[in-house]
Every structure is written in structure tokens, then in C-alpha cells.
Motif scaffolding. Structure first.
Motif, PDB file in Angstrom:
ATOM      1  N   PHE A  43      -3.841   8.563  -2.223  1.00 40.00           N
ATOM      2  CA  PHE A  43      -4.212   9.974  -2.307  1.00 40.00           C
ATOM      3  C   PHE A  43      -4.417  10.399  -3.760  1.00 40.00           C
ATOM      4  CE2 PHE A  43      -2.112  11.423   1.949  1.00 40.00           C
ATOM      5  CZ  PHE A  43      -3.067  10.689   2.631  1.00 40.00           C
ATOM      6  N   ARG A  44      -3.536   9.919  -4.634  1.00 41.98           N
ATOM      7  CA  ARG A  44      -3.645  10.347  -6.038  1.00 41.98           C
ATOM      8  C   ARG A  44      -4.966   9.908  -6.658  1.00 41.98           C
ATOM      9  NH1 ARG A  44       1.916   9.311  -6.140  1.00 41.98           N
ATOM     10  NH2 ARG A  44       3.034  11.283  -6.142  1.00 41.98           N
ATOM     11  N   PHE A  51       3.047  15.976   0.654  1.00 39.32           N
ATOM     12  CA  PHE A  51       4.043  15.193   1.386  1.00 39.32           C
ATOM     13  C   PHE A  51       5.235  16.071   1.777  1.00 39.32           C
ATOM     14  CE2 PHE A  51       2.042  11.246  -0.254  1.00 39.32           C
ATOM     15  CZ  PHE A  51       1.938  10.594   0.953  1.00 39.32           C
ATOM     16  N   VAL A  56     -12.246   5.398   1.914  1.00 39.17           N
ATOM     17  CA  VAL A  56     -11.168   6.373   1.925  1.00 39.17           C
ATOM     18  C   VAL A  56     -11.675   7.704   1.366  1.00 39.17           C
ATOM     19  CG1 VAL A  56      -8.920   6.948   0.942  1.00 39.17           C
ATOM     20  CG2 VAL A  56      -9.361   4.634   1.736  1.00 39.17           C
ATOM     21  N   ALA A  84      -3.882   9.371   9.060  1.00 39.74           N
ATOM     22  CA  ALA A  84      -4.006   8.050   8.422  1.00 39.74           C
ATOM     23  C   ALA A  84      -3.990   6.921   9.440  1.00 39.74           C
ATOM     24  CB  ALA A  84      -2.881   7.865   7.413  1.00 39.74           C
ATOM     25  N   TRP A 107      -2.271  -4.509   7.333  1.00 40.97           N
ATOM     26  CA  TRP A 107      -0.927  -4.245   7.837  1.00 40.97           C
ATOM     27  C   TRP A 107      -0.739  -5.058   9.105  1.00 40.97           C
ATOM     28  CZ3 TRP A 107       2.733  -0.810   5.861  1.00 40.97           C
ATOM     29  CH2 TRP A 107       2.311  -0.114   4.725  1.00 40.97           C
ATOM     30  N   LEU A 152       0.847  -1.196   0.000  1.00 38.43           N
ATOM     31  CA  LEU A 152       0.000   0.000   0.000  1.00 38.43           C
ATOM     32  C   LEU A 152       0.879   1.242   0.000  1.00 38.43           C
ATOM     33  CD1 LEU A 152      -2.876   1.208   0.343  1.00 38.43           C
ATOM     34  CD2 LEU A 152      -2.394   1.249   2.775  1.00 38.43           C
ATOM     35  N   ASP A 153       0.620   2.132  -0.897  1.00 38.65           N
ATOM     36  CA  ASP A 153       1.359   3.385  -0.951  1.00 38.65           C
ATOM     37  C   ASP A 153       0.367   4.512  -0.711  1.00 38.65           C
ATOM     38  OD1 ASP A 153       2.607   5.757  -1.792  1.00 38.65           O
ATOM     39  OD2 ASP A 153       4.048   4.595  -2.946  1.00 38.65           O
ATOM     40  N   LEU A 154       0.591   5.210   0.367  1.00 39.73           N
ATOM     41  CA  LEU A 154      -0.335   6.280   0.728  1.00 39.73           C
ATOM     42  C   LEU A 154      -0.464   7.306  -0.392  1.00 39.73           C
ATOM     43  CD1 LEU A 154      -2.035   6.936   3.251  1.00 39.73           C
ATOM     44  CD2 LEU A 154      -0.201   8.426   3.993  1.00 39.73           C
ATOM     45  N   ALA A 155       0.657   7.585  -1.049  1.00 39.44           N
ATOM     46  CA  ALA A 155       0.624   8.567  -2.130  1.00 39.44           C
ATOM     47  C   ALA A 155      -0.288   8.093  -3.263  1.00 39.44           C
ATOM     48  CB  ALA A 155       2.043   8.812  -2.654  1.00 39.44           C
ATOM     49  N   CYS A 207      -2.218  12.739   6.075  1.00 38.40           N
ATOM     50  CA  CYS A 207      -0.996  12.006   6.457  1.00 38.40           C
ATOM     51  C   CYS A 207      -0.987  11.760   7.956  1.00 38.40           C
ATOM     52  CB  CYS A 207       0.254  12.813   6.085  1.00 38.40           C
ATOM     53  SG  CYS A 207       0.639  12.880   4.344  1.00 38.40           S
ATOM     54  N   VAL A 241      -0.495  16.097  -4.329  1.00 39.84           N
ATOM     55  CA  VAL A 241      -0.124  15.051  -3.374  1.00 39.84           C
ATOM     56  C   VAL A 241       1.362  15.134  -3.021  1.00 39.84           C
ATOM     57  CG1 VAL A 241       0.118  12.564  -3.045  1.00 39.84           C
ATOM     58  CG2 VAL A 241      -1.985  13.491  -4.008  1.00 39.84           C
ATOM     59  N   CYS A 245       3.015  -5.143   2.363  1.00 34.86           N
ATOM     60  CA  CYS A 245       2.259  -4.953   3.600  1.00 34.86           C
ATOM     61  C   CYS A 245       2.445  -6.081   4.601  1.00 34.86           C
ATOM     62  CB  CYS A 245       0.773  -4.764   3.322  1.00 34.86           C
ATOM     63  SG  CYS A 245       0.431  -3.362   2.279  1.00 34.86           S
ATOM     64  N   GLU A 259      -6.061  -2.415   2.789  1.00 36.70           N
ATOM     65  CA  GLU A 259      -4.919  -3.319   2.835  1.00 36.70           C
ATOM     66  C   GLU A 259      -4.648  -3.714   4.285  1.00 36.70           C
ATOM     67  OE1 GLU A 259      -3.161  -4.544   0.463  1.00 36.70           O
ATOM     68  OE2 GLU A 259      -3.673  -3.360  -1.306  1.00 36.70           O
ATOM     69  N   THR A 297       4.466   3.535   4.909  1.00 35.37           N
ATOM     70  CA  THR A 297       4.112   3.581   3.495  1.00 35.37           C
ATOM     71  C   THR A 297       5.288   4.120   2.696  1.00 35.37           C
ATOM     72  OG1 THR A 297       2.465   4.307   1.908  1.00 35.37           O
ATOM     73  CG2 THR A 297       3.159   5.914   3.508  1.00 35.37           C
ATOM     74  N   SER A 298       5.154   4.040   1.412  1.00 33.90           N
ATOM     75  CA  SER A 298       6.104   4.621   0.480  1.00 33.90           C
ATOM     76  C   SER A 298       7.448   3.911   0.445  1.00 33.90           C
ATOM     77  CB  SER A 298       6.337   6.110   0.757  1.00 33.90           C
ATOM     78  OG  SER A 298       5.131   6.796   0.635  1.00 33.90           O
TER      79      SER A 298
END
Lengths: 151, 196
Positions: free
Chosen positions: A7-8, B25, A52, A43, B84, A1-4, A40, B21, B107, B82, B126-127
Motif C-alpha cells: 500500500f505504501r 489499518f 496492484v 485483498a 501464497w 509480502l507485507d500488505l502495508a 484490506c 496507510v 510467504c 507473491e 500479512t504483516s
């Protein structure tokens, strides 16, 4: 999972929400950014009780309420939302002017339901009113919109 | 209520929004850095006034103690659909004192065969670019810890350790922490000495 990435998925609608409410691209960009910044931080508290999208728009609504409490900037609400589509510029500006002429509550109801496609019950929970109150508000807002747009 | 006055204004959805976005960040990171600086200054001031300072040579193990007791799965959190899973060590008093490396895009946590019970405490990240976090431009880590925990320590791959204060938002039973940082995170540790 990528928060970005999450969001996008909602970036377009969040930006649209603020753009149609404020009528100003710079303002909309600022407010949309603020929404995602707060998302952020928030979350970790998201438990999946809502979608979401609904969760993000709940944050966006609070950002918008705070914005309304601040004094308007000189460019706030200015007609900076021009669109360059041949042939329909005048109609488009008339549409924007009509939306902008509505009271903030009426405008938000129309933006959430008629522009962004929220069900009235979802929109009601977002702005913390009963579904019935939202339906009444929406009905009146649409009538005012029609009346002014046809002038 | 009649539906005879419905409007369709879907054409007013914006086709090409700006990239908000990434900018968000960046803004979030600046706020965290600023918050961290203020906290560091406050902590430093208190340490100076009380004549105490933290040893530069102190290792993470020194800081949290060697005896981590039983392993427990302490978190299972749903984020955006998802799952976690985060694993933690509890000390012998049952307090979590170490949370293992967070998982990446897949995850999951890098906690091996740790077994235990599910509790309400959660941590999310994340990321990550890869499972081990390598190649990530930034990482968002946030989590909830019991209300007794004042701060958590986050150890990065390069060995540096950052203390992140927790806060308890109104109406929440747990304290929470958040960090957005560049690089990879080796592990997150709840410093048992920071227990209130």
C-alpha cells in the motif's frame, strides 16, 4: 509480502488522486484512508488479473464516485492546497484553480493521465468507459484546461 | 486522435503525502472489531433465546472433531505478485476442516510435507514480523472457503479461539472471511459443524 508495504508504494499517488480531485487535504486524507480500508477487505479477491496499482485505483475511483454523490462539505473544494515554493506560488495557485474549474469527469481524466501518468487505455478501464470515449473526453478536457489556464 | 494537446502535469503529484496507510489499518481494525461485537451480540442473543450455550471448556479439537482425514493443499493464491501457499486438512467427506498456520514474510505455510492438489480456495495473511508470527503488531488474515462454510475458527498462540463469520459477496462462488487482529495466529480452522 507485507500488505502495508504494498500500500505504501501507492500511497503517494492515491493521495495525489484525491487531493487533485477534491482540492482539499483533509478530504484527500479521508478518502485515501477509505480506499486502503476497502483494499484490506478486498485483498483476498485480488487475483493478479490487473496490476496492484490499477486495482487500487479502481477502488479509489469508486470511493470518489460515492463522495461525489454526497452533499459537499463546507470545506470541500476549498483552496487548501497551498504549496510553499518561493517564487511560484501565484503560478501554482493558478494551476490548481484551473484544474478545479473543470467538471469532475474532465478533472479526473486529466489527473489520471496527465498528473499520475496512466495510459489512456488504463484510465479508461479504471473509470469504466471505452478507450475511445476516454480519449475524446481527455482531448476536450485538455483543451478546456489550456484555454482557462491561458486566460 | 491528435496528441498535439498533451499536458504534462506531473509536477502536481504530491511530494509528501500524510501517512494514510497506518491510519487505514487502524480504521479497518475498528470496523472488524465492531462487526465482531455485533456478531457476538447476535449469536449470544440467539443462544440465550434458544437456551443453548457453548461450553467454555471446549477445546479446538472438540469443536472441529478429531478426524481430519487426508491432507490436501487447497490453495495457491497470487497476491501482489507473491505466491501464497496455504495447506488444509480435509475431512473424510472431502470438506476442508483445518487450515494450517499461515506463512509470514517468506510467504509459505507451516504445513510440513503436506501434499495434495491445488484447488480454488485461498487464504492470505500479512504483516507478520517473523515466519512464526512472533513480534507482529497485527495480522490481516483473509480467505475464501466453500459456500457451505458459515464460519471459521481462528486459534491464536495464547490458546484463545475466535469465530469469524463468512460472507458471500454478490457474484462470488465462495464465501470469504477477514480478520485483522493483534498477535500471532496458530491456525485457522473451518468448523465442520458450521457447515450450512
Amino acid at each position: 509480502l507485507d500488505l502495508a508495504d504494498v500500500f505504501r508504494t501507492h500511497e503517494r499517488d492515491i493521495y495525489t488522486y484525491f487531493l487533485r480531485l477534491s482540492g482539499n487535504r483533509h478530504e484527500a486524507e479521508e478518502l485515501a484512508q477509505e480506499t486502503f480500508v476497502r483494499a484490506c477487505s478486498a485483498a483476498l479477491r485480488f487475483r493478479g488479473a490487473s496490476t496492484v496499482r490499477t486495482w487500487l485505483f479502481g477502488i479509489a475511483h469508486r470511493v470518489w464516485l460515492e463522495r461525489l454523490r454526497r452533499p459537499p462539505t463546507s470545506e470541500f473544494g476549498a483552496a487548501t492546497d497551498e504549496r510553499t515554493e518561493p517564487g511560484d506560488q501565484s503560478d501554482w495557485m493558478h494551476l490548481l484553480d484551473t484544474l478545479r474549474s473543470l467538471e469532475p469527469d474532465d478533472r479526473e481524466s486529466i489527473v489520471l493521465v496527465d498528473v499520475l501518468g496512466f495510459a489512456p487505455s488504463q484510465a479508461a478501464s479504471l473509470i469504466d468507459v471505452t478507450p475511445e470515449a476516454l480519449r475524446v473526453r481527455l482531448h476536450r478536457a485538455r483543451a478546456r484546461f489550456r484555454e482557462r489556464h491561458e486566460l | 486522435m491528435s496528441h498535439d494537446n498533451e499536458l504534462d502535469l506531473s509536477q502536481m503529484r504530491e511530494d509528501e503525502p500524510p501517512d494514510v496507510v497506518d491510519a487505514a489499518f487502524g480504521r479497518f481494525r475498528k470496523r472488524l472489531v465492531l462487526g465482531g461485537l455485533i456478531l457476538t451480540l447476535l449469536v449470544g442473543s440467539v443462544a440465550f433465546m434458544t437456551g443453548r450455550s457453548q461450553s467454555d471448556e471446549e477445546t479446538l479439537e472438540d469443536m472441529v472433531g478429531q478426524d481430519h482425514g487426508a491432507f490436501h493443499l487447497i490453495a495457491q493464491q497470487l497476491v501482489g505478485g507473491e505466491e501464497w501457499k496455504v495447506y488444509a486438512f480435509l475431512d473424510q467427506d472431502g470438506r476442508p476442516c483445518m487450515i494450517e498456520t499461515l506463512g509470514g514474510g517468506s510467504c509459505h505455510a507451516h504445513a510440513g510435507d503436506i501434499k495434495g492438489e491445488i484447488a480454488d480456495y485461498g487464504t492470505s495473511g500479512t504483516s507478520w514480523s517473523n515466519d512464526d508470527g512472533s513480534g507482529a503488531e497485527y495480522v490481516v488474515v483473509s480467505g475464501a472457503v466453500p459456500p457451505e462454510i458459515d464460519s471459521v475458527l481462528i486459534e491464536f498462540d495464547d490458546g484463545t479461539v475466535e469465530r469469524v463469520a463468512t460472507e458471500q459477496p454478490p457474484g462470488f462462488d465462495d464465501r470469504v472471511f477477514a480478520l485483522l487482529s493483534e498477535g500471532s495466529i496458530e491456525r485457522i480452522v473451518v468448523d465442520v459443524r458450521a457447515v450450512r
